[in-house]
Design a protein around this motif. Sequence first.
Motif, PDB file in Angstrom:
ATOM      1  N   UNK A 178      16.965  57.677  76.545  1.00 16.73           N
ATOM      2  CA  UNK A 178      16.422  57.238  75.238  1.00 16.73           C
ATOM      3  C   UNK A 178      16.801  55.523  75.688  1.00 16.73           C
ATOM      4  N   UNK A 179      16.098  54.784  75.602  1.00 19.39           N
ATOM      5  CA  UNK A 179      16.870  53.498  75.706  1.00 19.39           C
ATOM      6  C   UNK A 179      15.540  52.430  74.458  1.00 19.39           C
ATOM      7  N   UNK A 180      16.686  52.004  73.903  1.00 19.05           N
ATOM      8  CA  UNK A 180      15.602  50.575  72.676  1.00 19.05           C
ATOM      9  C   UNK A 180      16.838  49.611  73.089  1.00 19.05           C
ATOM     10  N   UNK A 181      15.865  48.716  72.539  1.00 19.43           N
ATOM     11  CA  UNK A 181      16.019  47.667  72.743  1.00 19.43           C
ATOM     12  C   UNK A 181      15.620  46.401  71.886  1.00 19.43           C
ATOM     13  N   UNK A 182      16.253  45.840  71.923  1.00 19.11           N
ATOM     14  CA  UNK A 182      16.301  44.069  70.939  1.00 19.11           C
ATOM     15  C   UNK A 182      16.277  42.898  71.226  1.00 19.11           C
ATOM     16  N   UNK A 183      15.458  42.579  70.473  1.00 17.86           N
ATOM     17  CA  UNK A 183      15.191  40.684  70.472  1.00 17.86           C
ATOM     18  C   UNK A 183      15.556  39.848  69.336  1.00 17.86           C
ATOM     19  N   UNK A 184      16.599  38.704  70.158  1.00 11.58           N
ATOM     20  CA  UNK A 184      17.131  37.798  68.794  1.00 11.58           C
ATOM     21  C   UNK A 184      17.239  36.454  69.089  1.00 11.58           C
ATOM     22  N   UNK A 185      17.051  35.173  68.743  1.00 15.46           N
ATOM     23  CA  UNK A 185      17.213  34.159  68.600  1.00 15.46           C
ATOM     24  C   UNK A 185      18.512  34.259  68.850  1.00 15.46           C
ATOM     25  N   UNK A 186      19.981  34.445  68.337  1.00 11.11           N
ATOM     26  CA  UNK A 186      20.889  34.583  68.383  1.00 11.11           C
ATOM     27  C   UNK A 186      21.509  35.160  68.869  1.00 11.11           C
ATOM     28  N   UNK A 187      23.059  35.652  69.244  1.00 12.99           N
ATOM     29  CA  UNK A 187      23.724  36.379  69.721  1.00 12.99           C
ATOM     30  C   UNK A 187      24.638  36.720  68.521  1.00 12.99           C
ATOM     31  N   UNK A 188      24.379  35.705  67.098  1.00 16.68           N
ATOM     32  CA  UNK A 188      25.188  36.132  65.902  1.00 16.68           C
ATOM     33  C   UNK A 188      23.922  37.237  65.201  1.00 16.68           C
ATOM     34  N   UNK A 189      23.132  37.560  65.264  1.00 13.94           N
ATOM     35  CA  UNK A 189      21.678  38.559  64.865  1.00 13.94           C
ATOM     36  C   UNK A 189      21.707  39.573  65.903  1.00 13.94           C
ATOM     37  N   UNK A 190      21.966  39.321  67.077  1.00  5.97           N
ATOM     38  CA  UNK A 190      22.506  40.330  67.853  1.00  5.97           C
ATOM     39  C   UNK A 190      23.474  41.218  66.974  1.00  5.97           C
ATOM     40  N   UNK A 191      24.578  40.925  67.011  1.00  5.83           N
ATOM     41  CA  UNK A 191      25.744  41.798  66.950  1.00  5.83           C
ATOM     42  C   UNK A 191      25.853  41.785  65.231  1.00  5.83           C
ATOM     43  N   UNK A 192      25.009  41.251  64.279  1.00  3.98           N
ATOM     44  CA  UNK A 192      24.645  42.285  62.913  1.00  3.98           C
ATOM     45  C   UNK A 192      24.041  43.248  63.319  1.00  3.98           C
TER      46      UNK A 192
END
Length: 62
Positions: free
Chosen positions: A16-30
Amino acid sequence: PGFVAYYWIDAGGGVMVSTSVYEDRAGAEESVRRAAEFVRDNLASLLPNPPQVTAGEVVAAG
């Protein structure tokens, strides 16, 4: 904060693969932090392999 999109893909063979897209790295890290806690507390016994996290910049979109 900063969440844009989420995709879950069944690649077959138990992968299974999930991909998330965020506006910035901080959102992705959280998100990664929260997801790790959720998996540890709720799904660890169901997953045959530990999750792998890969981050990078979007270089093309269609």
